[in-house]
Design a protein around this motif. Structure first.
Motif, PDB file in Angstrom:
ATOM      1  N   VAL A   1      16.537 -37.673  24.202  1.00  0.00           N
ATOM      2  CA  VAL A   1      16.248 -36.345  24.956  1.00  0.00           C
ATOM      3  C   VAL A   1      14.740 -35.998  24.581  1.00  0.00           C
ATOM      4  CG1 VAL A   1      18.739 -35.663  24.835  1.00  0.00           C
ATOM      5  CG2 VAL A   1      17.048 -34.762  23.078  1.00  0.00           C
ATOM      6  N   GLU A   2      14.226 -35.163  25.772  1.00  0.00           N
ATOM      7  CA  GLU A   2      12.966 -34.638  25.330  1.00  0.00           C
ATOM      8  C   GLU A   2      13.153 -32.911  24.656  1.00  0.00           C
ATOM      9  OE1 GLU A   2      10.656 -34.273  29.036  1.00  0.00           O
ATOM     10  OE2 GLU A   2      10.328 -36.629  28.873  1.00  0.00           O
ATOM     11  N   VAL A   3      12.430 -32.969  23.573  1.00  0.00           N
ATOM     12  CA  VAL A   3      12.377 -31.904  22.788  1.00  0.00           C
ATOM     13  C   VAL A   3      11.137 -30.938  22.903  1.00  0.00           C
ATOM     14  CG1 VAL A   3      13.040 -30.722  20.630  1.00  0.00           C
ATOM     15  CG2 VAL A   3      14.251 -32.734  21.382  1.00  0.00           C
TER      16      VAL A   3
ATOM     17  N   VAL B   1      14.029 -30.728  15.152  1.00  0.00           N
ATOM     18  CA  VAL B   1      14.760 -32.129  15.446  1.00  0.00           C
ATOM     19  C   VAL B   1      16.358 -31.522  15.520  1.00  0.00           C
ATOM     20  CG1 VAL B   1      15.601 -34.158  14.814  1.00  0.00           C
ATOM     21  CG2 VAL B   1      13.286 -33.782  14.378  1.00  0.00           C
ATOM     22  N   MET B   2      16.742 -30.443  14.743  1.00  0.00           N
ATOM     23  CA  MET B   2      17.993 -30.138  14.752  1.00  0.00           C
ATOM     24  C   MET B   2      18.125 -29.244  16.055  1.00  0.00           C
ATOM     25  SD  MET B   2      19.625 -26.830  12.740  1.00  0.00           S
ATOM     26  CE  MET B   2      18.661 -25.902  14.243  1.00  0.00           C
ATOM     27  N   GLU B   3      17.107 -28.267  16.388  1.00  0.00           N
ATOM     28  CA  GLU B   3      17.579 -27.550  17.631  1.00  0.00           C
ATOM     29  C   GLU B   3      17.541 -28.477  18.682  1.00  0.00           C
ATOM     30  OE1 GLU B   3      15.093 -23.363  16.431  1.00  0.00           O
ATOM     31  OE2 GLU B   3      13.753 -25.110  16.647  1.00  0.00           O
TER      32      GLU B   3
ATOM     33  N   THR C   1      24.271 -29.985   6.526  1.00  0.00           N
ATOM     34  CA  THR C   1      24.885 -30.461   7.736  1.00  0.00           C
ATOM     35  C   THR C   1      24.208 -31.082   8.952  1.00  0.00           C
ATOM     36  OG1 THR C   1      25.401 -28.193   8.435  1.00  0.00           O
ATOM     37  CG2 THR C   1      26.992 -29.208   7.073  1.00  0.00           C
ATOM     38  N   CYS C   2      22.851 -31.113   8.709  1.00  0.00           N
ATOM     39  CA  CYS C   2      21.845 -31.580   9.897  1.00  0.00           C
ATOM     40  C   CYS C   2      21.302 -32.788   9.251  1.00  0.00           C
ATOM     41  CB  CYS C   2      21.023 -30.494  10.191  1.00  0.00           C
ATOM     42  SG  CYS C   2      19.711 -29.975   9.150  1.00  0.00           S
TER      43      CYS C   2
ATOM     44  N   THR D   1      17.321 -32.240   9.587  1.00  0.00           N
ATOM     45  CA  THR D   1      16.440 -32.175  10.989  1.00  0.00           C
ATOM     46  C   THR D   1      15.994 -30.733  11.121  1.00  0.00           C
ATOM     47  OG1 THR D   1      18.644 -31.665  11.795  1.00  0.00           O
ATOM     48  CG2 THR D   1      17.710 -34.143  11.785  1.00  0.00           C
ATOM     49  N   CYS D   2      16.482 -29.832  10.410  1.00  0.00           N
ATOM     50  CA  CYS D   2      15.819 -28.456  10.439  1.00  0.00           C
ATOM     51  C   CYS D   2      14.738 -28.246  10.055  1.00  0.00           C
ATOM     52  CB  CYS D   2      17.001 -27.350  10.097  1.00  0.00           C
ATOM     53  SG  CYS D   2      16.953 -27.320   8.030  1.00  0.00           S
TER      54      CYS D   2
END
Length: 107
Positions: free
Chosen positions: A16-18, A24-26, A48-49, A86-87
């Motif tokens: 996906v594009e972020v 990365v979490m979002e 949990t991420c 990832t957060c």
């Protein structure tokens, strides 16, 4: 904007594009990627991420801070070299192509 590939524990890939500035979490949350629960909403208050960074990317992302290191102690089967929350990874153009793999479970 960066393309991030999230790999589920079973091998299913989601690319996906972020947008720059998000984490990365979002990116996972906003694109309904399974395997990243993010119970604390990105406050670095849980694990949990947790993901494993692809070996090609380990040296290319910013280093962990002490708080992230501490939270990773609670993650499922953390890898000292590849585990990240990832957060704590902000998206920039430099992360275009990043690949992360989810653990078997989040705890």
């Amino acid at each position: 904007m960066a393309k991030i590939t999230y790999v589920e524990h079973g091998g299913t890939e989601h690319t996906v594009e972020v947008a720059n500035g998000l984490t990365v979490m979002e990116g996972a949350r906003d694109n309904n990627i399974p395997g990243i629960e993010a119970d604390c909403g990105g406050a670095c208050a849980c694990s949990t991420c947790h993901v494993y960074i692809h070996p090609d990317w380990v040296e290319k992302i910013p280093a962990k801070d002490d708080m992230e290191e501490d939270m990773l102690d609670f993650a499922f089967e953390p890898d000292p070299a590849r585990s990240r929350l990832t957060c704590q990874i902000k998206i920039t153009d430099d992360l275009d192509g990043l690949v992360v793999q989810m653990p078997e479970k989040q705890i």
